[in-house]
Scaffold this active site. Structure first.
Site, PDB file in Angstrom:
ATOM      1  N   ASP A  24      20.492  10.876  16.874  1.00  0.00           N
ATOM      2  CA  ASP A  24      21.034   9.525  16.967  1.00  0.00           C
ATOM      3  C   ASP A  24      21.367   9.209  18.430  1.00  0.00           C
ATOM      4  O   ASP A  24      21.494  10.125  19.258  1.00  0.00           O
ATOM      5  CB  ASP A  24      22.292   9.441  16.094  1.00  0.00           C
ATOM      6  CG  ASP A  24      23.012   8.128  16.224  1.00  0.00           C
ATOM      7  OD1 ASP A  24      22.380   7.079  15.965  1.00  0.00           O
ATOM      8  OD2 ASP A  24      24.194   8.140  16.592  1.00  0.00           O
TER       9      ASP A  24
ATOM     10  N   ASP B 106      23.721   6.080  19.904  1.00  0.00           N
ATOM     11  CA  ASP B 106      25.093   5.648  20.189  1.00  0.00           C
ATOM     12  C   ASP B 106      26.112   6.547  19.499  1.00  0.00           C
ATOM     13  O   ASP B 106      26.057   6.742  18.281  1.00  0.00           O
ATOM     14  CB  ASP B 106      25.302   4.205  19.718  1.00  0.00           C
ATOM     15  CG  ASP B 106      24.356   3.235  20.390  1.00  0.00           C
ATOM     16  OD1 ASP B 106      24.673   2.771  21.490  1.00  0.00           O
ATOM     17  OD2 ASP B 106      23.282   2.955  19.807  1.00  0.00           O
TER      18      ASP B 106
ATOM     19  N   ASP C 152      26.408  11.292  14.358  1.00  0.00           N
ATOM     20  CA  ASP C 152      27.860  11.207  14.498  1.00  0.00           C
ATOM     21  C   ASP C 152      28.543  10.463  13.365  1.00  0.00           C
ATOM     22  O   ASP C 152      29.769  10.381  13.343  1.00  0.00           O
ATOM     23  CB  ASP C 152      28.209  10.504  15.822  1.00  0.00           C
ATOM     24  CG  ASP C 152      27.838   9.027  15.797  1.00  0.00           C
ATOM     25  OD1 ASP C 152      26.674   8.715  15.488  1.00  0.00           O
ATOM     26  OD2 ASP C 152      28.712   8.185  16.070  1.00  0.00           O
TER      27      ASP C 152
END
Length: 224
Positions: free
Chosen positions: A13, A15, A176
Site C-alpha cells: 500500500d 499512503d 496499514d
C-alpha cells in the site's frame, strides 16, 4: 517470529504504509475549505479520515466526520477544487516513513516481485512515487481508479497476482488499514500491517493481520 511462508510476490500500500502523505492532503483540504468559506479541518482530523480515496476524504471534510454523506451539490463543488490543489502539491510535504527505503532495498535484493496497490488515483500515485524516489522498486502500480473496484475489494490484488503469474497463496499484502486486511483475506493473500499508518484511529491489531511491524526493516527477519 517468522512468517508462515516465503512469498513470491509482495504488494504494498502507499499512503500510511510507504509515505506519510497527510501533510499535503491536509494542506489541500484546508485551502479547499477556505475557498468554500468554511473553517479549516486541521491535520489531526484529516489524519483520521484518509484511506478510502480522495472523494471520500473530501466528503468527510465537508461533514466534519468519518461517517455520513455531504450534500451532493457541496461535494460536486468541492471535489474539483481539491483535485486541482492536490495535483499541484501531491509531493510538496509528503515523506517516506523511516526505514521504508532500506526495507524496499532488502526486498528487492532478495528477489521479491513488488507491486504497489493503493486507493489513491493513478494521476496522483505515479508522481508521488517518483517524487519520493521509490517508483523503480515496483514492477506494477495499481491505483484506485485503475480497475473497476478498489480495496477492500480483492480485485486489485488478484489482478496483480494474474499479472505476475503467481498464486494468491504465495502472495503477500503489506498495508496499514482494515481495507488492506479485508482485501488480502478475500484474495487469499497473507497480510502484514505496519503499526503506524492510517486506520481511522483504530489499532490495526484489532483487524487480526498475520503480523504487525513497526518499521520496514523488520521484514528482514520476519521473511527470513
Amino acid at each position: 517470529m517468522q512468517f508462515p511462508f516465503r512469498p513470491s510476490m509482495v504488494l504494498i500500500d502507499l499512503d500510511g504504509t510507504l509515505v506519510d502523505s497527510v501533510p499535503d492532503l491536509s494542506a489541500c483540504i484546508d485551502t479547499m475549505m477556505a475557498r468554500l468559506g468554511r473553517p479549516p479541518c486541521g491535520e489531526a482530523a484529516v489524519r483520521q479520515w484518509v484511506g478510502n480515496g480522495v472523494e471520500r476524504l473530501v466528503a468527510r471534510a465537508l461533514i466534519g466526520a468519518l461517517d455520513g454523506e455531504p450534500d451532493a451539490a457541496d461535494l460536486e463543488r468541492a471535489l474539483p477544487i481539491f483535485l486541482d490543489l492536490y495535483a499541484e502539491q501531491v509531493s510538496a510535504r509528503s515523506v517516506l516513513y523511516p526505514g521504508v527505503r532500506e526495507g524496499l532495498d532488502l526486498l528487492c535484493g532478495r528477489g521479491y516481485r513488488l507491486g504497489c496497490v493503493t486507493n489513491k488515483a493513478a494521476r496522483f500515485t505515479e508522481p508521488l512515487l517518483q517524487a519520493v524516489g521509490i517508483r523503480k522498486a515496483f514492477e506494477l502500480v495499481i491505483g484506485g481508479d485503475t480497475l473497476p473496484e478498489k480495496k477492500p475489494s480483492p480485485l486489485p490484488l488478484l489482478h496483480a497476482a494474474e499479472h505476475f503469474g503467481i498464486e494468491p497463496a504465495a502472495s503477500l499484502m503489506l498495508g496499514d488499514s482494515v481495507s488492506d486486511v479485508r482485501a488480502a483475506r478475500a484474495a487469499g493473500f497473507g497480510i502484514i500491517c505496519v503499526s503506524y499508518g492510517y486506520n481511522h484511529g483504530d489499532d490495526i491489531r484489532h483487524a487480526e493481520p498475520d503480523a504487525v511491524i513497526d518499521a520496514f526493516p523488520e521484514l528482514g527477519e520476519l521473511l527470513a
